[in-house]
Design a protein around this motif. Structure first.
Motif, mmCIF file in Angstrom:
data_model
loop_
_atom_site.group_PDB
_atom_site.id
_atom_site.type_symbol
_atom_site.label_atom_id
_atom_site.label_comp_id
_atom_site.label_asym_id
_atom_site.label_seq_id
_atom_site.Cartn_x
_atom_site.Cartn_y
_atom_site.Cartn_z
ATOM 1 N N MET A 70 0.584 -1.244 -0.422
ATOM 2 C CA MET A 70 0.174 -0.140 0.099
ATOM 3 C C MET A 70 0.886 1.286 -0.560
ATOM 4 O O MET A 70 1.752 1.036 0.992
ATOM 5 N N ALA A 71 0.555 2.310 -0.798
ATOM 6 C CA ALA A 71 1.366 3.386 -1.028
ATOM 7 C C ALA A 71 0.312 4.445 -0.434
ATOM 8 O O ALA A 71 -0.340 4.854 -1.208
ATOM 9 N N THR A 72 0.464 5.159 0.135
ATOM 10 C CA THR A 72 -0.005 6.368 1.445
ATOM 11 C C THR A 72 0.261 6.600 2.793
ATOM 12 O O THR A 72 1.522 5.960 3.042
ATOM 13 N N ILE A 73 0.069 7.605 3.468
ATOM 14 C CA ILE A 73 0.092 8.550 3.706
ATOM 15 C C ILE A 73 -0.752 8.234 5.512
ATOM 16 O O ILE A 73 -2.084 8.165 5.142
ATOM 17 N N VAL A 74 -0.401 7.508 6.377
ATOM 18 C CA VAL A 74 -1.489 7.556 7.306
ATOM 19 C C VAL A 74 -1.904 9.001 8.749
ATOM 20 O O VAL A 74 -0.348 8.798 9.167
ATOM 21 N N ARG A 75 -2.491 9.129 8.650
ATOM 22 C CA ARG A 75 -2.123 11.003 8.760
ATOM 23 C C ARG A 75 -3.533 10.668 10.020
ATOM 24 O O ARG A 75 -3.938 9.236 10.804
ATOM 25 N N GLN B 54 -6.821 8.548 11.268
ATOM 26 C CA GLN B 54 -7.294 6.756 10.406
ATOM 27 C C GLN B 54 -6.716 5.769 10.789
ATOM 28 O O GLN B 54 -4.962 5.822 11.756
ATOM 29 N N ILE C 270 -5.475 1.688 9.594
ATOM 30 C CA ILE C 270 -5.792 0.623 8.596
ATOM 31 C C ILE C 270 -5.324 -1.155 9.089
ATOM 32 O O ILE C 270 -4.959 -1.072 9.564
ATOM 33 N N LEU D 195 4.464 -0.897 4.015
ATOM 34 C CA LEU D 195 3.393 0.474 3.388
ATOM 35 C C LEU D 195 4.215 1.103 3.375
ATOM 36 O O LEU D 195 5.918 1.322 3.521
ATOM 37 N N GLY E 295 4.975 4.353 2.703
ATOM 38 C CA GLY E 295 4.648 5.925 2.722
ATOM 39 C C GLY E 295 5.051 6.688 4.600
ATOM 40 O O GLY E 295 5.685 5.646 5.479
ATOM 41 N N ASP E 296 4.390 7.420 5.163
ATOM 42 C CA ASP E 296 4.869 7.103 6.688
ATOM 43 C C ASP E 296 3.104 7.360 7.662
ATOM 44 O O ASP E 296 2.067 7.012 7.186
#
Length: 220
Positions: free
Chosen positions: A103-108, A111, A113, A121, A123-124
């Protein structure tokens, strides 16, 4: 009321059979095994050379845990381990690592997952973000939020991050202490795992000690 025994020792044709409970915590097994080897069963286990077969039931253990069991048994000089066996077929042992989610995303912040399997992952994970998996977690980025691996009972799960400075880590049922209390860790290319019912942080260069296949070997 007598304390429940988690290890049974039976005589067989070619030696002794150690039957290990596959439901209790690994640390409990280790303590009981040491006690039987050093104290309660010393008379039974002394004398001429004895061949030992260890049965794990449906428990899966790491290479390091296998070595620990072997070292405890071999400390009684006349005991020779023939085999340490699990009743789980090889294909089922590998099933936990069969599914890898990329998964390519930023977990803000706020959020969450969740995934059943291993997660890579790209991203950050920001403070307030949560990543939760039944398997391993690999983060190619900064982990500053929360991460929970082995959520469905896998004690051998690990959490890896390019920059590991989370608010909290959890593997199986073990929760990390606050990371500001960790000593001698800069957070760069590190991973977390469980050893002796405690969470340990190591440099990623030592990951081979867990006897794991690199992600690239799993088709990523």
């Amino acid at each position: 009321m007598t304390e429940k025994q988690h290890i049974m020792i039976k005589g067989v044709k070619d030696g002794l059979l150690f039957l290990l409970d596959d439901k209790c915590e690994f640390g409990v097994l280790v303590s009981e095994l040491k006690n039987k080897i050093e104290k309660t069963h010393q008379q039974l286990l002394s004398g001429p050379l004895i061949h030992i077969t260890v049965k794990l039931g449906r428990r899966i253990i790491t290479e390091e845990q296998t070595k620990l069991i072997s070292d405890i048994i071999r400390s009684q000089g006349n005991l020779m381990i023939q085999a340490i066996e699990s009743d789980i077929p090889a294909e089922e042992k590998n099933k936990a690592h069969a599914e890898l989610k990329v998964m390519a995303t930023i977990v803000r912040s706020g959020q969450v997952i969740e995934f059943d399997g291993d997660l890579l992952l790209l991203g950050d994970v920001h403070p307030g973000g949560v990543v939760r998996c039944s398997g391993d977690i690999y983060i190619l980025g900064s982990l500053k939020g929360q991460a929970c691996a082995g959520a469905n009972g896998r004690e051998d799960a690990i959490i890896v991050a390019s920059y590991l400075k989370p608010t909290q880590l959890k593997i199986h049922e073990i929760i990390s202490k606050p990371f500001e209390e960790w000593e001698e860790t800069d957070g760069l290319m590190e991973y977390a795992y469980i050893q002796d019912d405690a969470m340990v942080i190591q440099k990623l260069t030592l990951l081979h000690r867990e006897n794991r296949l690199p992600i690239m070997m799993r088709g990523v």
